[in-house]
Enzyme design. Sequence first.
Site, PDB file in Angstrom:
ATOM      1  N   ASN A   1      60.870-109.568  78.113  1.00  0.00           N
ATOM      2  CA  ASN A   1      60.271-110.104  76.884  1.00  0.00           C
ATOM      3  C   ASN A   1      61.138-111.218  76.315  1.00  0.00           C
ATOM      4  O   ASN A   1      62.150-111.583  76.911  1.00  0.00           O
ATOM      5  CB  ASN A   1      60.043-108.980  75.867  1.00  0.00           C
ATOM      6  CG  ASN A   1      61.338-108.311  75.486  1.00  0.00           C
ATOM      7  OD1 ASN A   1      62.224-108.931  74.921  1.00  0.00           O
ATOM      8  ND2 ASN A   1      61.471-107.033  75.836  1.00  0.00           N
TER       9      ASN A   1
ATOM     10  N   ASP B   1      58.894-100.931  77.033  1.00  0.00           N
ATOM     11  CA  ASP B   1      58.380 -99.574  76.845  1.00  0.00           C
ATOM     12  C   ASP B   1      58.037 -98.907  78.176  1.00  0.00           C
ATOM     13  O   ASP B   1      58.029 -97.688  78.273  1.00  0.00           O
ATOM     14  CB  ASP B   1      57.141 -99.612  75.938  1.00  0.00           C
ATOM     15  CG  ASP B   1      57.542 -99.950  74.504  1.00  0.00           C
ATOM     16  OD1 ASP B   1      58.621 -99.499  74.089  1.00  0.00           O
ATOM     17  OD2 ASP B   1      56.793-100.675  73.821  1.00  0.00           O
TER      18      ASP B   1
ATOM     19  N   LYS C   1      59.966-107.634  99.129  1.00  0.00           N
ATOM     20  CA  LYS C   1      59.128-108.458  98.255  1.00  0.00           C
ATOM     21  C   LYS C   1      57.638-108.206  98.546  1.00  0.00           C
ATOM     22  O   LYS C   1      57.252-108.130  99.717  1.00  0.00           O
ATOM     23  CB  LYS C   1      59.482-109.914  98.566  1.00  0.00           C
ATOM     24  CG  LYS C   1      58.974-110.912  97.628  1.00  0.00           C
ATOM     25  CD  LYS C   1      59.456-112.285  98.074  1.00  0.00           C
ATOM     26  CE  LYS C   1      58.377-113.282  97.749  1.00  0.00           C
ATOM     27  NZ  LYS C   1      58.616-114.590  98.308  1.00  0.00           N
TER      28      LYS C   1
ATOM     29  N   PRO D   1      62.637 -94.242  78.483  1.00  0.00           N
ATOM     30  CA  PRO D   1      63.154 -93.399  77.397  1.00  0.00           C
ATOM     31  C   PRO D   1      63.256 -94.199  76.108  1.00  0.00           C
ATOM     32  O   PRO D   1      63.563 -95.398  76.148  1.00  0.00           O
ATOM     33  CB  PRO D   1      64.548 -92.989  77.885  1.00  0.00           C
ATOM     34  CG  PRO D   1      64.888 -93.931  78.977  1.00  0.00           C
ATOM     35  CD  PRO D   1      63.613 -94.461  79.549  1.00  0.00           C
TER      36      PRO D   1
ATOM     37  N   PHE E   1      64.924-101.382  64.369  1.00  0.00           N
ATOM     38  CA  PHE E   1      64.149-102.580  64.068  1.00  0.00           C
ATOM     39  C   PHE E   1      62.683-102.285  64.317  1.00  0.00           C
ATOM     40  O   PHE E   1      62.357-101.402  65.122  1.00  0.00           O
ATOM     41  CB  PHE E   1      64.591-103.744  64.973  1.00  0.00           C
ATOM     42  CG  PHE E   1      65.756-104.516  64.417  1.00  0.00           C
ATOM     43  CD1 PHE E   1      67.022-103.953  64.372  1.00  0.00           C
ATOM     44  CD2 PHE E   1      65.593-105.801  63.933  1.00  0.00           C
ATOM     45  CE1 PHE E   1      68.105-104.648  63.859  1.00  0.00           C
ATOM     46  CE2 PHE E   1      66.665-106.526  63.414  1.00  0.00           C
ATOM     47  CZ  PHE E   1      67.914-105.943  63.377  1.00  0.00           C
TER      48      PHE E   1
HETATM   49  N1  CTP Z   1      63.528 -98.709  70.807  1.00  0.00           N
HETATM   50  C1  CTP Z   1      64.410 -98.051  71.641  1.00  0.00           C
HETATM   51  N2  CTP Z   1      63.992 -97.661  72.880  1.00  0.00           N
HETATM   52  C2  CTP Z   1      62.748 -97.905  73.304  1.00  0.00           C
HETATM   53  C3  CTP Z   1      61.841 -98.585  72.461  1.00  0.00           C
HETATM   54  C4  CTP Z   1      62.260 -98.987  71.213  1.00  0.00           C
HETATM   55  O1  CTP Z   1      65.547 -97.841  71.250  1.00  0.00           O
HETATM   56  N3  CTP Z   1      62.379 -97.515  74.512  1.00  0.00           N
HETATM   57  C5  CTP Z   1      63.965 -99.080  69.455  1.00  0.00           C
HETATM   58  C6  CTP Z   1      64.080-100.566  69.241  1.00  0.00           C
HETATM   59  O2  CTP Z   1      65.364-101.029  69.565  1.00  0.00           O
HETATM   60  C7  CTP Z   1      63.784-100.674  67.744  1.00  0.00           C
HETATM   61  C8  CTP Z   1      62.794 -99.556  67.491  1.00  0.00           C
HETATM   62  O3  CTP Z   1      62.979 -98.626  68.558  1.00  0.00           O
HETATM   63  O4  CTP Z   1      64.913-100.397  66.980  1.00  0.00           O
HETATM   64  C9  CTP Z   1      61.364 -99.982  67.439  1.00  0.00           C
HETATM   65  O5  CTP Z   1      61.064-100.758  68.586  1.00  0.00           O
HETATM   66  P1  CTP Z   1      59.687-101.499  68.735  1.00  0.00           P
HETATM   67  O6  CTP Z   1      59.683-102.225  70.033  1.00  0.00           O
HETATM   68  O7  CTP Z   1      59.371-102.253  67.468  1.00  0.00           O
HETATM   69  O8  CTP Z   1      58.662-100.317  68.758  1.00  0.00           O
HETATM   70  P2  CTP Z   1      58.334 -99.256  69.836  1.00  0.00           P
HETATM   71  O9  CTP Z   1      58.997 -97.965  69.479  1.00  0.00           O
HETATM   72  O10 CTP Z   1      58.616 -99.763  71.208  1.00  0.00           O
HETATM   73  O11 CTP Z   1      56.752 -99.062  69.605  1.00  0.00           O
HETATM   74  P3  CTP Z   1      55.601-100.154  69.781  1.00  0.00           P
HETATM   75  O12 CTP Z   1      56.005-101.062  70.917  1.00  0.00           O
HETATM   76  O13 CTP Z   1      54.413 -99.330  70.105  1.00  0.00           O
HETATM   77  O14 CTP Z   1      55.481-100.877  68.473  1.00  0.00           O
END
Ligand code: CTP
Length: 481
Positions: free
Chosen positions: A279, A347, A365, A381, A400
Amino acid sequence: MKSVSDLIYLLGGTNKVANYLNIKPSAVSNWKKKNIIPKNKQKLIKDLCLIHKTNIYENLFTENSNNTHNNVLLIISGGVASYKSIEIIRLIKKTKINLDIIITKSAQKFITPLLVTSLNEKKCYTDLFSIEDEAEMNHISLARKADIILIAPATANLIAKMANGIADDLASTTILASLAKIIIAPSMNPVMWNSSVTRDNCKKLVDRGVVFIEPETGDMACGEHGVGRLPEPKFIFDELINELNTKKEFKNNRLKDITVIITAGPTEEDIDPVRFVSNKSSGKQAYAIASELSDRGADVTLITGPTRTSLPLNLKVIEVRTADEMYQTTMSNLPADVVICAAAVADWKLTPNIDESNYFDLKNKIKKTEKSISFKTIQNPDILLSVSKGKLKPKLTIGFAAETKDLIKNAKEKLITKDVDLIIANDVSNNKVFGSDFNKVYIIDKYKCEEWVKQSKKSVAINLANKINEYFTLKSGFLNK
Ligand code: CTP
């Protein structure tokens, strides 16, 4: 640094403010230009702030008054970016900061002492062995007078001289003779910036307490692309103001020796040996927070995914790639007093769907001649959740929420579901935040949602560090009703 323009913007804009105060919009425009609100209007503006629930008013006026007695020495060394220092001078001149300027010999190839003198309305200094300068203000007086020395742009040559105690011109001699805080904004070719000798020199200076404003990534005047470009003058100016203000905030510092883990940047999830999904996270906000906490004496471990931003030099950095690696590294570095999860963790991992008609050898590949490819997702996780629900729960957990819609609602949900003390929410739609030096955030806890004015990421880091400091000062927490 909050400006009068920021404040007026937050209060609904020039016309709205003028309407409320029953004055002409041109008067409000004038305040914005001069960055000053006249004394007889300050009470009304304060009331307007209360109505709008904005907290930047106090900071604004404290900042202006704090700057009254600050002496800044600006050293301009030679490089194409020297021209940007002209705008820095212009911005400093709008404040009450007392500014002295040294221009090195090579900088004079790009800007002239006459131009600098007329902008600063006083003589700029150029020579170590000038009878005239020696009589007026010698290098020792210049060094003693300065509360902060700002070197912008700083060339690889000047950095090398500083790191090795070489004093062969007015700039390097004054720096060596000074006890003031030093801020360096380097600018050079990307290969020079990344060379091991420059890295070593910077590391030496960081260890001696020099503050770096990291160069940006972009196209260079030499035609190459990479890290090495001088940040915009307004950004450097804001950093200077932050440093001037921070000197005072360090007085009640409770961040000394607390342990902090910060996750940062994106993660990369492999599809095959040569492809991955990731990302747009630049890591800039997390790096700024990590640096700020480290500057205040916290023992900081930064766990970062791959970014193109220069890594902070003043703290322990562990580089990881995948969400699994970030998870393992974070968990194995616990316990910590504070954990800040700022990483944009992927995620899911992706893996190709395999059936009898479609077989992929994942060690190799994937070829484009494959009939069709679809992927299944495997959830990664959740690091933040694992930390906050785990046995080694920190004293303070901060997350965040990067959202493209329903910002506050989604952020509040994350505060509860992830069981964290504080959520920093930002709107990441339309590429507003990723890679930018500025951020507009909301700080949400169980009781309230604070809106912070748009500011530099460094400034967000300073304000967040103040908040964390407050938490450890009050012990019972800063979660006041
Ligand atoms: N976070 C984390 N581990 C993950 C996903 C998220 O530690 N696997 C933490 C991020 O660093 C951030 C918070 O969770 O502090 C929220 O992350 P965000 O990407 O906004 O949300 P998600 O929990 O991934 O949910 P969604 O993508 O559905 O909004």
